[in-house]
Write a protein that holds these residues in place. Structure first.
Motif, short mmCIF file in Angstrom:
data_model
loop_
_atom_site.label_atom_id
_atom_site.label_comp_id
_atom_site.label_asym_id
_atom_site.label_seq_id
_atom_site.Cartn_x
_atom_site.Cartn_y
_atom_site.Cartn_z
N ILE A 45 100.95 -60.37 -31.57
CA ILE A 45 101.67 -59.80 -32.68
C ILE A 45 103.22 -60.15 -32.35
O ILE A 45 104.03 -60.78 -33.17
N ILE A 49 103.06 -60.39 -38.75
CA ILE A 49 101.95 -59.42 -38.06
C ILE A 49 100.57 -59.79 -38.67
O ILE A 49 99.62 -59.79 -37.66
N GLY A 80 99.70 -62.88 -36.19
CA GLY A 80 99.12 -62.41 -35.01
C GLY A 80 97.97 -61.70 -34.82
O GLY A 80 97.25 -61.90 -33.92
N ILE A 81 97.56 -60.55 -35.64
CA ILE A 81 96.51 -60.05 -35.65
C ILE A 81 95.21 -60.99 -36.04
O ILE A 81 94.03 -60.86 -35.18
#
Length: 168
Positions: free
Chosen positions: A40, A106, A109-110
């Protein structure tokens, strides 16, 4: 059953100069949690110069030997993501300006961490976390390398020009 957990919050520091994006993982040294946080942060660091302050930490900001409750109770890879300090005018302006970019980073990244942790079947090791951390400042590194190469090219061009003049 939940496969990973990410808690997103803002920090509050008494010091107006305290700022930046941070991800905190459990002190238990869960490599999958570290990979999740690093993934993330790696994505967030591509959003703006501000985000390049993103750092992965063990524990919690007040006491690195303790954990945020979210991380201490989680039975799956987890991280606490703090998107700047609400007491920093600069952080608040950047949060408002880049909120959509942060959300996308985010999510990316997840997504990449979820694939590696839950779907790929690959073993995650410290080297994987380190590779993500190395990429945190890739633009700055490339810019410095580009400047150095440009300077070297200009020096060589100047030397070649001087040699040409000598031949004449």
């Amino acid at each position: 059953k939940c496969d990973i957990m990410v808690s997103i919050d803002r920090d509050k520091k008494d010091d107006d100069k305290a700022s930046g994006i941070n991800a905190f993982v459990s002190t238990s040294k869960n490599i999958k949690s570290e990979y999740l946080g690093a993934s993330i942060i790696n994505e967030l660091n591509g959003v703006s110069n501000y985000a390049s302050t993103g750092v992965l930490h063990l524990g919690k900001s007040e006491d690195p030997d303790e954990n945020y409750i979210e991380n201490s109770k989680a039975k799956m890879p987890s991280c606490m993501l703090l998107l700047g300090s609400i007491s920093s005018k600069d952080d608040n302006e950047k949060f408002d300006k880049y909120i959509d970019d942060y959300a996308e980073a985010i999510a990316n990244g997840i997504d990449s961490a979820y694939y590696k942790i839950c779907l790929s079947g690959e073993t995650i090791n410290q080297e994987d976390v380190n590779k993500l951390s190395e990429n945190d400042f890739i633009e700055e590194k490339n810019s410095a390398e580009d400047e150095e190469n440009k300077s070297n090219d200009e020096s060589e061009a100047s030397e070649n020009s001087a040699e040409e003049e000598d031949k004449k």
